[in-house]
Design an enzyme around this catalytic site. Sequence first.
Site, PDB file in Angstrom:
ATOM      1  N   GLY A 126      27.517  85.911 -11.585  1.00 12.81           N
ATOM      2  CA  GLY A 126      28.253  86.934 -10.854  1.00 12.81           C
ATOM      3  C   GLY A 126      29.534  86.464 -10.195  1.00 12.81           C
ATOM      4  O   GLY A 126      30.315  87.261  -9.685  1.00 12.81           O
ATOM      5  N   HIS A 171      29.922  84.787  -7.391  1.00 18.38           N
ATOM      6  CA  HIS A 171      29.925  84.895  -5.929  1.00 18.38           C
ATOM      7  C   HIS A 171      29.750  83.559  -5.225  1.00 18.38           C
ATOM      8  O   HIS A 171      29.642  83.540  -3.999  1.00 18.38           O
ATOM      9  CB  HIS A 171      28.833  85.858  -5.471  1.00 18.38           C
ATOM     10  CG  HIS A 171      29.231  87.303  -5.553  1.00 18.38           C
ATOM     11  ND1 HIS A 171      29.376  88.108  -4.454  1.00 18.38           N
ATOM     12  CD2 HIS A 171      29.531  88.080  -6.614  1.00 18.38           C
ATOM     13  CE1 HIS A 171      29.736  89.321  -4.823  1.00 18.38           C
ATOM     14  NE2 HIS A 171      29.832  89.333  -6.131  1.00 18.38           N
ATOM     15  N   SER A 175      30.841  77.907  -9.567  1.00 14.08           N
ATOM     16  CA  SER A 175      30.478  78.443 -10.877  1.00 14.08           C
ATOM     17  C   SER A 175      31.686  78.622 -11.791  1.00 14.08           C
ATOM     18  O   SER A 175      31.525  78.890 -12.981  1.00 14.08           O
ATOM     19  CB  SER A 175      29.751  79.785 -10.720  1.00 14.08           C
ATOM     20  OG  SER A 175      30.578  80.754 -10.096  1.00 14.08           O
ATOM     21  N   CYS A 179      24.863  92.973  -1.190  1.00 19.63           N
ATOM     22  CA  CYS A 179      26.110  93.134  -1.946  1.00 19.63           C
ATOM     23  C   CYS A 179      25.740  93.420  -3.398  1.00 19.63           C
ATOM     24  O   CYS A 179      25.126  92.587  -4.068  1.00 19.63           O
ATOM     25  CB  CYS A 179      26.951  91.874  -1.844  1.00 19.63           C
ATOM     26  SG  CYS A 179      28.464  91.932  -2.827  1.00 19.63           S
ATOM     27  N   GLY A 211      25.622  88.569  -9.134  1.00 23.15           N
ATOM     28  CA  GLY A 211      24.955  88.296 -10.404  1.00 23.15           C
ATOM     29  C   GLY A 211      23.538  87.832 -10.132  1.00 23.15           C
ATOM     30  O   GLY A 211      23.312  86.959  -9.285  1.00 23.15           O
ATOM     31  N   TYR A 227      22.115  78.158   4.564  1.00 28.97           N
ATOM     32  CA  TYR A 227      21.653  78.903   3.389  1.00 28.97           C
ATOM     33  C   TYR A 227      22.400  78.456   2.139  1.00 28.97           C
ATOM     34  O   TYR A 227      23.627  78.492   2.113  1.00 28.97           O
ATOM     35  CB  TYR A 227      21.858  80.402   3.635  1.00 28.97           C
ATOM     36  CG  TYR A 227      21.410  81.312   2.514  1.00 28.97           C
ATOM     37  CD1 TYR A 227      20.275  81.040   1.758  1.00 28.97           C
ATOM     38  CD2 TYR A 227      22.124  82.480   2.223  1.00 28.97           C
ATOM     39  CE1 TYR A 227      19.866  81.896   0.748  1.00 28.97           C
ATOM     40  CE2 TYR A 227      21.714  83.338   1.228  1.00 28.97           C
ATOM     41  CZ  TYR A 227      20.584  83.043   0.484  1.00 28.97           C
ATOM     42  OH  TYR A 227      20.185  83.889  -0.515  1.00 28.97           O
ATOM     43  N   TYR A 266      25.151  80.481   0.654  1.00 24.54           N
ATOM     44  CA  TYR A 266      26.425  80.481   1.366  1.00 24.54           C
ATOM     45  C   TYR A 266      26.974  79.049   1.277  1.00 24.54           C
ATOM     46  O   TYR A 266      27.133  78.356   2.271  1.00 24.54           O
ATOM     47  CB  TYR A 266      26.260  80.881   2.836  1.00 24.54           C
ATOM     48  CG  TYR A 266      25.790  82.297   3.061  1.00 24.54           C
ATOM     49  CD1 TYR A 266      25.916  83.277   2.079  1.00 24.54           C
ATOM     50  CD2 TYR A 266      25.223  82.658   4.274  1.00 24.54           C
ATOM     51  CE1 TYR A 266      25.485  84.572   2.303  1.00 24.54           C
ATOM     52  CE2 TYR A 266      24.787  83.963   4.513  1.00 24.54           C
ATOM     53  CZ  TYR A 266      24.912  84.911   3.516  1.00 24.54           C
ATOM     54  OH  TYR A 266      24.483  86.196   3.743  1.00 24.54           O
TER      55      TYR A 266
END
Length: 545
Positions: free
Chosen positions: A109, A111, A117, A175, A179, A471, A474
């Site tokens: 995705g 994100h 990525s 959100c 992905g 996390y 994040y």
Amino acid sequence: MYSSPTSNLAILILLISTISLAKSSSLEEKFVQCLSFYSDKAAPFYATIYTPNNASFNNVLNSSAQNLRYLVPSAPKPEFIFTPLTDSHVKVGVVCSKKLGVHLRVRSGGHDYEGLSYVSEIETPFIIIDLGKLRDVNVDIEDNSAWIQTGATIGEVYYRIHEKSDVHGFPAGLCTSLGVGGHITGGAYGSMMRKYGLGADNVLDAKIVNANGEILDRKSMGEEFFWAIRGGGGGSFGILLWWKIKLVPVPKTVTVFTVTKSLEQDGTKIAHRWQEVAPNIDENLFMRVIIQPASVANKTQRTITTSYNAQFLGDSEKLLQVMKESFPELGLTKQDCLETSWIKSVMYIAGFPNDTPPEVLLQGKSTFKNYFKAKSDFVREAIPETGLQGLWQRLLEEDSPLMIWNPYGGMMNNFSESDSPFPHRNGTLYKIQYLTLWQDGDKNASKHVDWIRKLYNYMTPYVSKFPRETYVNYRDLDLGMNKKNDTSFIQATSWGNMYFKDNFNRLVKIKTKVDPENVFRHEQSIPPLQVSTMQLKDKKSKNWE
């Protein structure tokens, strides 16, 4: 020994292919020829590969990338982007990247907060395997499950469930353009986690391409491998192809609301009270707080607003009763409440206008593209009002900051820290996401990044300790980075313990077993114990030239 004409032909084809690869003028050509050689049937692979020479390269690169910091001209760019059309394409993509010794990044995705990525800061050349064309969602209402391809967005998954039933849902992200590949590998928290846990807690099976280019399901990968991919972070263990998820029941009527309080409306006292209420209130209620500066009416100064943004699995009458008993300080009224369907409540929390049709979720587009830097924390004891006041002062110093507090408790308390790699469970009151956003690219980036680092330092006394938890979805490279071609266990503990606590050592053992050559690696990937730079060089020397 007799050799058949068929075996001679096979040897000849292999020889010609190897010579052809050696003579190829570009990495793209070598990759395409390798794909064609290893693929079961002929495929138009050139049509699935985008190089900087293609007119559409930038459009494809930018298509799902969320953080504009990593799309500036100075950011490293891939040699090419491979957009597989089938599971087998992904499989041969892994095989060929290994054969050619080229580093790969995997995007579902786009994100990843630090762009891991689609950008490699530590290793060149690199390629991107973009899963954006693998987005089937097959919902089986009778079985209360769905098989979802990891290039689909969570919004598409929500829509396909809604298409089949108005009393089924899935507890995952807020959100809708996330992905599902990377989202679930990090845990996948959402507005129903207090009722049903994380998305990763509701995964029944998976299909993944491992470091040897094999497609494995839960049975063939084994329970340890299956444990690792449900919260151990993306990009370390393989390329996820499919998740089989468990659907959960949702009521026909879901209620949402947003109530905003400024500092002048007792905002500090209400926020302080929220910390004690939100993790302990009815598990059907998810009530987060969105915190940001705002202009004071008719004045040049700014104040801080705290917006209580909520989803309740039930009708407004029941919600008002819950709020009156547990959180009367907010002053919620019937007029504040909007009764709607589960799918529309998902869209409300995601920020879509109320009249937006659900079909917009099929577009899979992010509504959030910015230059930004983010960090996160977990809070185990309520921050005192004096601490909050110091926090507000620091938010007012920045141009466009944002904080989001997401409540825990409920079902999240029923999991042990080791049930999945995601350890932030019982005892967590809420999670903080810190963001600073800007629009002028590289120009003043350092100013904003310095500000959020200082804010993070200020928060140290008020958040989790030993380790200070954060996390994994994040992603934050301030916590440390792997070096080029080398992932050191000692170095990786600096972020590994913060993301995974005691689960980090278990993840390392699994990584060592399933990917000892460290095929899947990035700036904060899980390290295998025995891999060294020399071993990687030896491995590459055996690949095709």
